[in-house]
Write a protein that holds these residues in place. Sequence first.
Motif, PDB file in Angstrom:
ATOM      1  N   SER A 276       0.840  -1.194   0.000  1.00 26.44           N
ATOM      2  CA  SER A 276       0.000   0.000   0.000  1.00 26.44           C
ATOM      3  C   SER A 276       0.873   1.240   0.000  1.00 26.44           C
ATOM      4  CB  SER A 276      -0.919  -0.009   1.227  1.00 26.44           C
ATOM      5  OG  SER A 276      -0.155  -0.008   2.425  1.00 26.44           O
ATOM      6  N   PRO A 277       0.352   2.363  -0.466  1.00 25.90           N
ATOM      7  CA  PRO A 277       1.161   3.587  -0.522  1.00 25.90           C
ATOM      8  C   PRO A 277       1.792   3.979   0.808  1.00 25.90           C
ATOM      9  CG  PRO A 277      -0.815   3.858  -1.830  1.00 25.90           C
ATOM     10  CD  PRO A 277      -0.955   2.542  -1.121  1.00 25.90           C
ATOM     11  N   ASP A 278       1.094   3.720   1.934  1.00 25.04           N
ATOM     12  CA  ASP A 278       1.657   4.084   3.239  1.00 25.04           C
ATOM     13  C   ASP A 278       2.541   2.994   3.830  1.00 25.04           C
ATOM     14  OD1 ASP A 278      -0.170   2.159   4.018  1.00 25.04           O
ATOM     15  OD2 ASP A 278      -1.383   3.504   5.263  1.00 25.04           O
ATOM     16  N   GLY A 279       2.710   1.884   3.127  1.00 22.48           N
ATOM     17  CA  GLY A 279       3.615   0.820   3.545  1.00 22.48           C
ATOM     18  C   GLY A 279       3.119  -0.047   4.674  1.00 22.48           C
ATOM     19  N   THR A 280       1.824  -0.017   4.967  1.00 20.48           N
ATOM     20  CA  THR A 280       1.302  -0.756   6.117  1.00 20.48           C
ATOM     21  C   THR A 280       0.680  -2.095   5.762  1.00 20.48           C
ATOM     22  OG1 THR A 280      -0.860   0.339   5.974  1.00 20.48           O
ATOM     23  CG2 THR A 280       0.844   1.386   7.341  1.00 20.48           C
ATOM     24  N   ARG A 281       0.297  -2.293   4.495  1.00 24.42           N
ATOM     25  CA  ARG A 281      -0.366  -3.531   4.091  1.00 24.42           C
ATOM     26  C   ARG A 281       0.148  -3.984   2.731  1.00 24.42           C
ATOM     27  NH1 ARG A 281      -6.707  -2.227   5.038  1.00 24.42           N
ATOM     28  NH2 ARG A 281      -6.026  -0.219   4.200  1.00 24.42           N
TER      29      ARG A 281
ATOM     30  N   SER B 192      -4.933   2.154  -5.230  1.00 25.31           N
ATOM     31  CA  SER B 192      -5.134   3.520  -5.711  1.00 25.31           C
ATOM     32  C   SER B 192      -4.068   4.409  -5.103  1.00 25.31           C
ATOM     33  CB  SER B 192      -6.527   4.021  -5.329  1.00 25.31           C
ATOM     34  OG  SER B 192      -6.671   4.075  -3.914  1.00 25.31           O
ATOM     35  N   PRO B 193      -3.757   5.544  -5.700  1.00 20.25           N
ATOM     36  CA  PRO B 193      -2.696   6.418  -5.180  1.00 20.25           C
ATOM     37  C   PRO B 193      -2.883   6.825  -3.726  1.00 20.25           C
ATOM     38  CG  PRO B 193      -3.279   7.064  -7.404  1.00 20.25           C
ATOM     39  CD  PRO B 193      -4.278   6.023  -6.987  1.00 20.25           C
ATOM     40  N   ASP B 194      -4.136   6.979  -3.276  1.00 22.04           N
ATOM     41  CA  ASP B 194      -4.373   7.367  -1.884  1.00 22.04           C
ATOM     42  C   ASP B 194      -4.487   6.170  -0.953  1.00 22.04           C
ATOM     43  OD1 ASP B 194      -6.853   6.310  -2.536  1.00 22.04           O
ATOM     44  OD2 ASP B 194      -7.937   8.221  -2.350  1.00 22.04           O
ATOM     45  N   GLY B 195      -4.436   4.956  -1.468  1.00 18.48           N
ATOM     46  CA  GLY B 195      -4.481   3.745  -0.656  1.00 18.48           C
ATOM     47  C   GLY B 195      -5.848   3.388  -0.130  1.00 18.48           C
TER      48      GLY B 195
ATOM     49  N   ALA C 185       8.173 -10.937   1.310  1.00 17.03           N
ATOM     50  CA  ALA C 185       9.039 -10.312   2.300  1.00 17.03           C
ATOM     51  C   ALA C 185       8.953  -8.802   2.170  1.00 17.03           C
ATOM     52  CB  ALA C 185      10.484 -10.778   2.130  1.00 17.03           C
ATOM     53  N   LEU C 186       9.325  -8.109   3.257  1.00 13.11           N
ATOM     54  CA  LEU C 186       9.416  -6.661   3.269  1.00 13.11           C
ATOM     55  C   LEU C 186      10.836  -6.246   3.613  1.00 13.11           C
ATOM     56  CD1 LEU C 186       6.211  -5.309   5.092  1.00 13.11           C
ATOM     57  CD2 LEU C 186       6.606  -5.641   2.650  1.00 13.11           C
ATOM     58  N   ALA C 187      11.224  -5.072   3.124  1.00 16.71           N
ATOM     59  CA  ALA C 187      12.490  -4.451   3.476  1.00 16.71           C
ATOM     60  C   ALA C 187      12.274  -2.946   3.468  1.00 16.71           C
ATOM     61  CB  ALA C 187      13.591  -4.848   2.499  1.00 16.71           C
TER      62      ALA C 187
ATOM     63  N   VAL D  93       6.995  -0.806  -4.410  1.00 15.30           N
ATOM     64  CA  VAL D  93       7.572   0.172  -3.490  1.00 15.30           C
ATOM     65  C   VAL D  93       6.488   1.128  -2.999  1.00 15.30           C
ATOM     66  CG1 VAL D  93       9.368   1.909  -3.191  1.00 15.30           C
ATOM     67  CG2 VAL D  93       9.725   0.030  -4.809  1.00 15.30           C
ATOM     68  N   SER D  94       6.498   1.417  -1.698  1.00 12.20           N
ATOM     69  CA  SER D  94       5.544   2.358  -1.118  1.00 12.20           C
ATOM     70  C   SER D  94       6.122   3.768  -1.095  1.00 12.20           C
ATOM     71  CB  SER D  94       5.183   1.924   0.309  1.00 12.20           C
ATOM     72  OG  SER D  94       6.278   2.144   1.181  1.00 12.20           O
ATOM     73  N   ARG D  95       5.296   4.742  -0.756  1.00 13.35           N
ATOM     74  CA  ARG D  95       5.773   6.126  -0.614  1.00 13.35           C
ATOM     75  C   ARG D  95       6.808   6.248   0.486  1.00 13.35           C
ATOM     76  NH1 ARG D  95       0.150   7.726  -1.018  1.00 13.35           N
ATOM     77  NH2 ARG D  95       0.173   7.868   1.266  1.00 13.35           N
ATOM     78  N   THR D  96       6.739   5.366   1.477  1.00  7.53           N
ATOM     79  CA  THR D  96       7.646   5.424   2.622  1.00  7.53           C
ATOM     80  C   THR D  96       8.993   4.768   2.345  1.00  7.53           C
ATOM     81  OG1 THR D  96       6.865   3.328   3.573  1.00  7.53           O
ATOM     82  CG2 THR D  96       5.622   5.311   4.150  1.00  7.53           C
ATOM     83  N   GLY D  97       9.142   4.129   1.205  1.00  5.20           N
ATOM     84  CA  GLY D  97      10.373   3.430   0.871  1.00  5.20           C
ATOM     85  C   GLY D  97      10.382   1.973   1.261  1.00  5.20           C
ATOM     86  N   ARG D  98       9.316   1.514   1.894  1.00  2.88           N
ATOM     87  CA  ARG D  98       9.216   0.080   2.155  1.00  2.88           C
ATOM     88  C   ARG D  98       8.965  -0.667   0.855  1.00  2.88           C
ATOM     89  NH1 ARG D  98       5.650  -0.914   7.700  1.00  2.88           N
ATOM     90  NH2 ARG D  98       7.241  -0.143   9.149  1.00  2.88           N
ATOM     91  N   VAL D  99       9.559  -1.858   0.771  1.00  7.78           N
ATOM     92  CA  VAL D  99       9.461  -2.663  -0.446  1.00  7.78           C
ATOM     93  C   VAL D  99       8.883  -4.024  -0.110  1.00  7.78           C
ATOM     94  CG1 VAL D  99      10.724  -3.649  -2.378  1.00  7.78           C
ATOM     95  CG2 VAL D  99      11.479  -1.488  -1.385  1.00  7.78           C
ATOM     96  N   ALA D 100       7.903  -4.460  -0.881  1.00  7.84           N
ATOM     97  CA  ALA D 100       7.373  -5.821  -0.785  1.00  7.84           C
ATOM     98  C   ALA D 100       7.900  -6.611  -1.964  1.00  7.84           C
ATOM     99  CB  ALA D 100       5.849  -5.810  -0.795  1.00  7.84           C
ATOM    100  N   MET D 101       8.312  -7.844  -1.729  1.00  6.07           N
ATOM    101  CA  MET D 101       8.964  -8.614  -2.791  1.00  6.07           C
ATOM    102  C   MET D 101       8.692 -10.110  -2.660  1.00  6.07           C
ATOM    103  SD  MET D 101      12.809  -8.386  -1.182  1.00  6.07           S
ATOM    104  CE  MET D 101      12.410  -6.804  -0.420  1.00  6.07           C
TER     105      MET D 101
END
Length: 687
Positions: free
Chosen positions: A49-54, A99-102, A405-407, A385-393
Amino acid sequence: MSRASFRTASFAALAMLTAFAAPAHAASNPPLQPIDVFALETGNDPQISPDGTRVAYVRLKADIVTDSYQPTLWLIDADGRNHVPLTKTEEAASDPRWSPDGKRLAFVATRSGARQIVVHWMDSGVETTIGGFPGAPMGLEWSPDGKTLAYAMHVPAAPKSYGAPITPPPGATWKPGPIVVDKAMYRQDGAGIIPPGQMHIFTVPASGGTPRQITTDESGAFPLIGSPYAWAADGKALIVALNRNDESAILKGKMFDTGLYLLPVDGGAMKTLIDRDGPEASPQVSPDGRYIAYIGADEAGRWHTTTRLMVLDRNSGERRVLTAALDRDVMAPRWAADGRGIYAYYADRGENRLALFDLKGGRREIAEGLGMAHIAYTAEPAFSVSRTGRVAMQWAAPDSSGNIALAGPGIGKARSITGLNEALFAGRALGRVEEINYRSSKGDLPVQGWLIYPPNFDPAKKYPLIMEIHGGPNAAYGPRFDIEKQLMAAAGYVVFYPNVRGSTSYGETYANLIENAFPGDEFDDLMSGIDAVASRGFIDTSRLYVTGGSGGGTLTAWMIARSERFRAAAVLYPVIDWQSQALTSDILPLVFKGFFFGTPWSQPDDYHRRSLLASVDKVKTPTMVMTGEADYRTPISESEQYFAALKYHGVESVFVRVPLENHGIRMFPSHFAQKVAGVIGWFETHK
């Protein structure tokens, strides 16, 4: 066969072996069995998600009753909690996109018997369904303002026919009619005969409404490697990668020659951004709209050309290569939210690495361990990649596979947030994976490979050895869980799988060592590897076996024509005769200008020299040949020729035809399981 670009050992020289941590499984646990293929699950297409939470992702599981792979859409929090399904199995969901706003999640699912776009509101669970499509939408992308969705879809055309139609009388049941083919590349592995029509890009309001077709029949075809389109920052246009060459040019070498174009969504004229000799794909627009990041390569007329990360400055027209100093293929660019860097991954010595590249060419490593599920190939792992820089892979390790995984910020080093196969692995004894480095007798070339030891391995004992050769031939293995190789180890074999000359992830020069020479000196690399492993003292050298698929199948046939050291071989979906393969497969241009630099009629001696039929009279090794009957990459006619030639020369051999299967024999779980069981069974009959 694919092209990974837009295209006896001196024991004193044996390098140090590096062991990966052995999985902590009880010695009493049973080893893996082929039926366990049905227990494996896979996490695909992770979208953070854009905020990196889900994270939303597609979860794939084999159904033992229907013998099919069934996808469902799942949600999971970044801390691994609240792991819940969002769709039902029968909906076969795919393409989740935030969506861009999550606040909404769009995806494709089967509803009311048809593929539809579903927009799900995350706070209320309310859904809007957009349907009525003449085909199946795919490749969803939100516009920057969240008001519109872009998607791709095949638009059918009327089939061609000649002569007056003959219609059946009432109540009659006739067989299917003839199919008129007017294109040389009319089949595609995995899809079969391509139906009349063309892939097009559409937009549709995210709240529902009338779709608008953005491309025309004259626009061009999507790239064969990389994603085809992205939204411009202002939402007024799409940046699209297209191959605008006609069929004649494609057949003569322009198969990967794509350019970048701007297509206004209001119906305006298409504008050329980049159109040169070479491939461009996976366009991604910077947040401020100034730059377009993409992957590309300058056509050099080589066997393998390294894929670079590039940036186009839309203000000045300047094109910059950001990875000129990195001699590795870089893929799948994603902009950082602040526009100061671009995330992308590359394979280095068999390991997939995710990095953040700045606009001056620097890079910072973000994560390693990206990997496709249940297979050792570097392949094409997905990430977001989320807006916060978290990455799901997609993430894999020697003793873990199929997970997400997340990083990134608040996470640190990549860690799995799912445990899709933990229960299975906890109850099975896995083979330990170990790296081995050695030197080839041909040119003292350094070669990297891996061993998988049988569970409960005892170095005081002697074990049979299976050497498994990768395809491509420009491809690479790595130290990831591989169900095929683990099953071989579970059956009591030491498994050796190397990255010999021609492999990717070692630089362009290494990959091009097989230019105009495949198959060739790989023989020395492979035999040197066997000697290096045998020098360890635990290999029964009277029980050596060899197998491989696709390009690995071709090399298996090459090996047994030049050595009688192997007790038995399994040649899987190989190229045997390059002329017939090119003219009956879905990659004719790649063979004529890629694997070769000319046609069979212009270079008959070269085609004959590299044909496996030219040396089949030297084969003495008992050989199994196996291919899917729907394989259009290395058509079953290749295997038919080889089996007939083996029989003619009195070689003990069997031919396994797998109905309905395409290249790789992975379409149906039972076929995949039986493929591995069959190879092991063949070797077991030749102790």
